[in-house]
Scaffold this active site. Structure first.
Site, PDB file in Angstrom:
ATOM      1  N   GLY A  14      13.428  43.261  17.958  1.00  0.00           N
ATOM      2  CA  GLY A  14      13.372  41.924  17.387  1.00  0.00           C
ATOM      3  C   GLY A  14      12.118  41.114  17.655  1.00  0.00           C
ATOM      4  O   GLY A  14      12.170  39.888  17.684  1.00  0.00           O
ATOM      5  N   THR A  15      10.956  41.793  17.779  1.00  0.00           N
ATOM      6  CA  THR A  15       9.736  40.996  17.981  1.00  0.00           C
ATOM      7  C   THR A  15       9.373  40.224  16.709  1.00  0.00           C
ATOM      8  O   THR A  15       8.817  39.125  16.791  1.00  0.00           O
ATOM      9  CB  THR A  15       8.535  41.860  18.422  1.00  0.00           C
ATOM     10  N   ASN A  16       9.693  40.777  15.557  1.00  0.00           N
ATOM     11  CA  ASN A  16       9.436  40.027  14.313  1.00  0.00           C
ATOM     12  C   ASN A  16      10.386  38.843  14.185  1.00  0.00           C
ATOM     13  O   ASN A  16       9.997  37.780  13.699  1.00  0.00           O
ATOM     14  CB  ASN A  16       9.531  40.947  13.093  1.00  0.00           C
ATOM     15  N   MET A  93      16.936  48.739  10.050  1.00  0.00           N
ATOM     16  CA  MET A  93      16.746  50.159   9.753  1.00  0.00           C
ATOM     17  C   MET A  93      17.819  50.745   8.833  1.00  0.00           C
ATOM     18  O   MET A  93      18.107  51.938   8.889  1.00  0.00           O
ATOM     19  CB  MET A  93      16.664  50.954  11.062  1.00  0.00           C
ATOM     20  N   LEU A  96      19.376  49.271   1.936  1.00  0.00           N
ATOM     21  CA  LEU A  96      20.436  48.591   1.189  1.00  0.00           C
ATOM     22  C   LEU A  96      20.506  49.148  -0.228  1.00  0.00           C
ATOM     23  O   LEU A  96      19.476  49.420  -0.853  1.00  0.00           O
ATOM     24  CB  LEU A  96      20.158  47.089   1.156  1.00  0.00           C
ATOM     25  N   HIS A 112       7.003  45.680   6.447  1.00  0.00           N
ATOM     26  CA  HIS A 112       6.796  47.118   6.627  1.00  0.00           C
ATOM     27  C   HIS A 112       5.453  47.339   7.323  1.00  0.00           C
ATOM     28  O   HIS A 112       4.451  46.733   6.943  1.00  0.00           O
ATOM     29  CB  HIS A 112       6.817  47.830   5.264  1.00  0.00           C
ATOM     30  N   GLU A 181      -1.560  41.906  15.209  1.00  0.00           N
ATOM     31  CA  GLU A 181      -2.612  41.402  14.305  1.00  0.00           C
ATOM     32  C   GLU A 181      -2.098  41.135  12.891  1.00  0.00           C
ATOM     33  O   GLU A 181      -2.726  40.378  12.156  1.00  0.00           O
ATOM     34  CB  GLU A 181      -3.772  42.412  14.238  1.00  0.00           C
ATOM     35  N   ALA A 182      -0.990  41.776  12.526  1.00  0.00           N
ATOM     36  CA  ALA A 182      -0.542  41.620  11.132  1.00  0.00           C
ATOM     37  C   ALA A 182       0.906  41.136  11.000  1.00  0.00           C
ATOM     38  O   ALA A 182       1.145  40.034  10.512  1.00  0.00           O
ATOM     39  CB  ALA A 182      -0.735  42.940  10.381  1.00  0.00           C
ATOM     40  N   GLU A 183       1.866  41.939  11.440  1.00  0.00           N
ATOM     41  CA  GLU A 183       3.275  41.602  11.170  1.00  0.00           C
ATOM     42  C   GLU A 183       3.675  40.208  11.634  1.00  0.00           C
ATOM     43  O   GLU A 183       4.244  39.426  10.867  1.00  0.00           O
ATOM     44  CB  GLU A 183       4.199  42.627  11.832  1.00  0.00           C
TER      45      GLU A 183
END
Ligand code: GAR
Length: 203
Positions: A14-16, A93, A96, A112, A181-183
């Site tokens: 759950g870092t995002n 993960m 759907l 992603h 750097e991105a997500e």
């Protein structure tokens, strides 16, 4: 007009999700509110992150329900009950089916860890994506935030950010750099953008 009601779907660390919570607390996410975090895995640390932030949580287990159809039935009922307007897949993960994606056209967002259309689709998730990128020898990778439709990782792209691959990178090192750097940067921005669009349509 009220904020766009967001549910975040998670499976693991759950870092995002944490990046979204931080964005909400820091005022970057202002047109939407995370009202529910749903996990398919009762052991996901993401659930603790939600609890620590005072956000309601719910576990829907495919194993307990017996099949994908029952899982999706319960998921759809929960989303409807809570009046969810925007669904964010943040390290979720489970793929759907069209039954779910058709119920929320351009209302489901996924992050992603590659530059779609590279290293994406069925079988490309988590560390596997970075193993594939390193295996191919690309020099640049990144992350993509996109809408979710019936094709895995096939929906319209909302935002992308490139990340450089360095000599000696391991999948774990690269995964961390792509997240940092991105997500964690583009996911909150994309969610705010779509939440604002949904809110505007209600006004
Ligand atoms: C993230 O890198 C996310 O992009 C990826 O799994 C990780 C989850 O980390 N998702 C996929 O591969 C989906 N196809 P998190 O639980 O710490 O956010």
């Amino acid at each position: 007009m009220s904020k766009t009601k967001i549910a975040v779907l998670v499976s693991g660390g759950g870092t995002n999700l944490q990046a979204l919570i931080d964005a909400q607390q820091g005022g970057i996410l202002k047109n939407g509110e995370i009202v529910l975090v749903i996990s398919n895995n009762s052991g996901a640390y993401a659930l603790t992150r939600a609890e620590n932030a005072g956000i309601a949580t719910c576990v829907i287990s495919k194993k307990e329900l017996g099949c994908a159809e029952a899982f999706e039935e319960k998921l759809l009922a929960t989303l409807k009950e809570q009046g969810i307007e925007l669904i964010v897949l943040a390290g979720f993960m489970v793929i759907l089916s069209q039954r779910v994606t058709d119920a929320y056209p351009e209302r489901i967002i996924n992050v992603h860890p590659s530059l779609i259309p590279s290293f994406c689709g069925e079988g490309f998730y988590g560390l596997r994506v970075h193993e594939a990128a390193l295996g191919y020898g690309v020099k640049v990778t990144g992350a993509t935030v996109h809408f979710v439709n019936e094709i895995p990782d096939g929906g319209r792209i909302i935002m992308q950010k490139a990340v450089e691959i360095r000599e000696g990178d391991t999948p774990e090192v690269l995964q961390r750099r792509v997240m940092e750097e991105a997500e964690w940067k583009i996911l909150p921005l994309a969610v705010e953008q779509v939440a604002a669009e949904i809110k505007e349509k209600k006004e």
